[in-house]
Enzyme design. Sequence first.
Site, PDB file in Angstrom:
ATOM      1  N   SER A   1       0.834  -1.199   0.000  1.00  0.00           N
ATOM      2  CA  SER A   1       0.000   0.000   0.000  1.00  0.00           C
ATOM      3  C   SER A   1       0.869   1.249   0.000  1.00  0.00           C
ATOM      4  O   SER A   1       2.003   1.234   0.498  1.00  0.00           O
ATOM      5  CB  SER A   1      -0.895   0.026   1.242  1.00  0.00           C
ATOM      6  OG  SER A   1      -0.142   0.378   2.400  1.00  0.00           O
ATOM      7  N   ASP A   2       0.337   2.317  -0.575  1.00  0.00           N
ATOM      8  CA  ASP A   2       0.942   3.610  -0.280  1.00  0.00           C
ATOM      9  C   ASP A   2       0.775   3.826   1.219  1.00  0.00           C
ATOM     10  O   ASP A   2      -0.111   3.262   1.864  1.00  0.00           O
ATOM     11  CB  ASP A   2       0.270   4.727  -1.093  1.00  0.00           C
ATOM     12  CG  ASP A   2       1.180   5.940  -1.270  1.00  0.00           C
ATOM     13  OD1 ASP A   2       2.166   6.070  -0.503  1.00  0.00           O
ATOM     14  OD2 ASP A   2       0.922   6.756  -2.168  1.00  0.00           O
ATOM     15  N   TRP A   3       1.616   4.675   1.784  1.00  0.00           N
ATOM     16  CA  TRP A   3       1.686   4.796   3.233  1.00  0.00           C
ATOM     17  C   TRP A   3       0.387   5.398   3.782  1.00  0.00           C
ATOM     18  O   TRP A   3       0.119   6.587   3.635  1.00  0.00           O
ATOM     19  CB  TRP A   3       2.898   5.628   3.611  1.00  0.00           C
ATOM     20  CG  TRP A   3       4.139   4.825   3.889  1.00  0.00           C
ATOM     21  CD1 TRP A   3       4.912   4.920   5.011  1.00  0.00           C
ATOM     22  CD2 TRP A   3       4.750   3.807   3.089  1.00  0.00           C
ATOM     23  NE1 TRP A   3       5.965   4.028   4.950  1.00  0.00           N
ATOM     24  CE2 TRP A   3       5.886   3.316   3.777  1.00  0.00           C
ATOM     25  CE3 TRP A   3       4.442   3.234   1.865  1.00  0.00           C
ATOM     26  CZ2 TRP A   3       6.705   2.326   3.296  1.00  0.00           C
ATOM     27  CZ3 TRP A   3       5.256   2.242   1.362  1.00  0.00           C
ATOM     28  CH2 TRP A   3       6.374   1.784   2.072  1.00  0.00           C
ATOM     29  N   GLY A   4      -0.427   4.546   4.401  1.00  0.00           N
ATOM     30  CA  GLY A   4      -1.696   4.988   4.950  1.00  0.00           C
ATOM     31  C   GLY A   4      -2.874   4.833   4.006  1.00  0.00           C
ATOM     32  O   GLY A   4      -3.936   5.397   4.248  1.00  0.00           O
ATOM     33  N   ALA A   5      -2.721   4.033   2.948  1.00  0.00           N
ATOM     34  CA  ALA A   5      -3.779   3.916   1.933  1.00  0.00           C
ATOM     35  C   ALA A   5      -4.817   2.847   2.250  1.00  0.00           C
ATOM     36  O   ALA A   5      -5.799   2.725   1.520  1.00  0.00           O
ATOM     37  CB  ALA A   5      -3.166   3.620   0.564  1.00  0.00           C
TER      38      ALA A   5
END
Length: 741
Positions: A232-236
């Site tokens: 995931s993108d960071w926090g997605a």
Amino acid sequence: MTETPTREVPLSALTVEQKAGLLSGQDTWSTREIAEAGIRAVRLSDGPHGLRVQEEGGDNFGMHPSLPATCFPPAVALGSSWDPDLVATVGEALGLEAASAGVDILLGPGVNIKRSPLCGRNFEYFSEDPLLSGVLGAAYVNGLQSTGVGASVKHFAANNQEADRMRVSAEVDERTLREIYLAAFEHVVAEANPATVMCSYNRINGTYSSENRWLLTDVLRDEWGFRGAVVSDWGAVHNPPAAVKAGLDLEMPSTNGRSARQLTQAVASGELDESDLDRSVERVRALAAYGGTSGPADFGKHHRLARKAAAACVVLLKNDDALPLAKDTRVAVIGEFARAPRFQGGGSSNVRASEVVSFCDALAEYAGPGVGFAAGFRTDGEDQQALLNEAIAVARDCEIALVFAGLSESEESEGFDRTTLDLPVGQVELIRAVSRVAPKTVVVLSHGGVVSLEGWHDDVDAIVDGFLLGQAGGAAIADVLYGVVNPSGKLAETIPLRLEDTPAFGNFPGERGRVVYGERLLVGYRSFSTRKVAVRYPFGHGLSYTDFGIRDLTVTPIARDRVRVNLVVDNVGDRDGAHVVQVYVDAGSCGEVLRPARELRAFAKVNVVAGGSEAVELNLDRRAFAYWDTEISDWVVTPGEYRVIVGRDAVAVDAESVVELAGDEITRVLTLGSTVQEWFDHPIVGPVLLDTFQSDLLAAIAQPGTLRVMGTLPMQKVVNILGESLPAGAVDSLMAMTVGG
């Protein structure tokens, strides 16, 4: 690469809680370790144009300091090199630095399409064209992974703006997704086998990318054959069980155990099967195979590479006998960016450069003492009028004024989009004032997103676009201005005359959580060429200090759906140089679906000595002529004539040839919802339709004038009118003839 703590145990030896824990980060940059099971932590780090490693803790926003690293030209510049070999070399150097810092996975490259020039993160992306982005992205990954360090291709997918990026829904049809926004990722997966693909924050047609099974499993894995892990993108991630079920493998960064608990509970409740965890754990565990072995980074060598790469990226937009400079030319250097260069973008990719060379620093190699300098402008609120007056005074006493202009980091960055293409008003006033008093004026631009040249373009003698060139950009600009390097960069995105002319205008950045991709396929130069809208400089444009010619073009079909292109490039000038051969296809006359007037389908950067020639051969494969057919969910090459165009940009035509391809024999299934025209045009049913129906009404409709009016009627309407007069079973038998054809 860190050694595995102990011998790896089989998945069956791990508890559900342990498996769940492996699918989210230990901290900001590392995966979890289970030493007793032989599972080591994998370390990830920001790229994509330089390593951003933080020793303790860290953040994913670029707010805290990092260790020194080489800042290579960002993708906005590398895209304009049109040089896969160069990009691969930069990727390899990035891999060596990552390995030396103990990093296993570098987060890059970004291959998202530049849908609008206002996107604040365009500096991290290669191009508005999917082929150029895909080829350069694959080269980057191959170079990087040759060192053992893994890549993370991002941001998958349709992440084309910063506004509301955490939740905005990109409303985009499947054909547009396939042909424009997914194509670069597909190319990288096929040609480079990246370690990971990073899913984006945004939603696509209402579904978050992290929870989009069609995207992460059906397309990425089942169709494209991706074998790595999806991170995931960071926090997605919003719903960890839904994400794992969709095909996401690793959530980053750490959620302090929250996600692991949710996954464990989902298995207990039956929402997830333990096999879902097993699948993702295997993929995350496989990442331990990445991570190179390297000694200390050779920053000196990499700085020299950064200089060479930057020079290859510079685009000479305009040159009215002002360049190259002679060493004895009396120059005035004007503009704060000449001594305090803007060389990279803001946000998570911000690199603490190992060294930075400004143009003023590099000028000592080329010019003697006594060069005049004036700041011209600053971004700290200092009296602009005083700076302007100083610049005018310096410009009066020179042969050529070099004005360094552009955008500051506060005007473009990850996290927000721009609202205008214009340079700051003070810089425009400076350029115009200097051009009035200097014998000749050269403008050197530094920016991450396209800037307008209007209001001053015609007042200056030359324009050199440097974009963001990395830490050695100042020296690279000097190399180009003084002719040590012959400029060979080509625009990877169009420079429009007006923001209002850009394809996404009116549909960017959307409203109330939705952004409609109403321009569909007509992105960038595809739109300008198809709609015949004038631009300031087209995609692919770039001048040289020499001249090139194209001759002996031959286009030879080598199958039903592919061709071979042969030509010769002549260097007819007096300097060695590199020319980018650009091959476009115009499929406008083939089929009934929208086909742009220009689509880049092949390119090659060719070095040719002065007075010399180089033969070039390029193959256009099936995809060069295909479109995504939403009815049959596959790529289709329509039989017919295609224009193959060789140009020095997306507008100019150096040579062209028309080729006829047999294409695909597609027999479409007919239903009562199909139109009368489709029934008459069907290769099987059409010839027997009138004889089978034996209807005077249908025979009347078949007349050209009538069919033009009534051809769009669904066949159900005609069947309803004909009623009992139709032969029994005639309709069903005709439709059956089209099934499985």
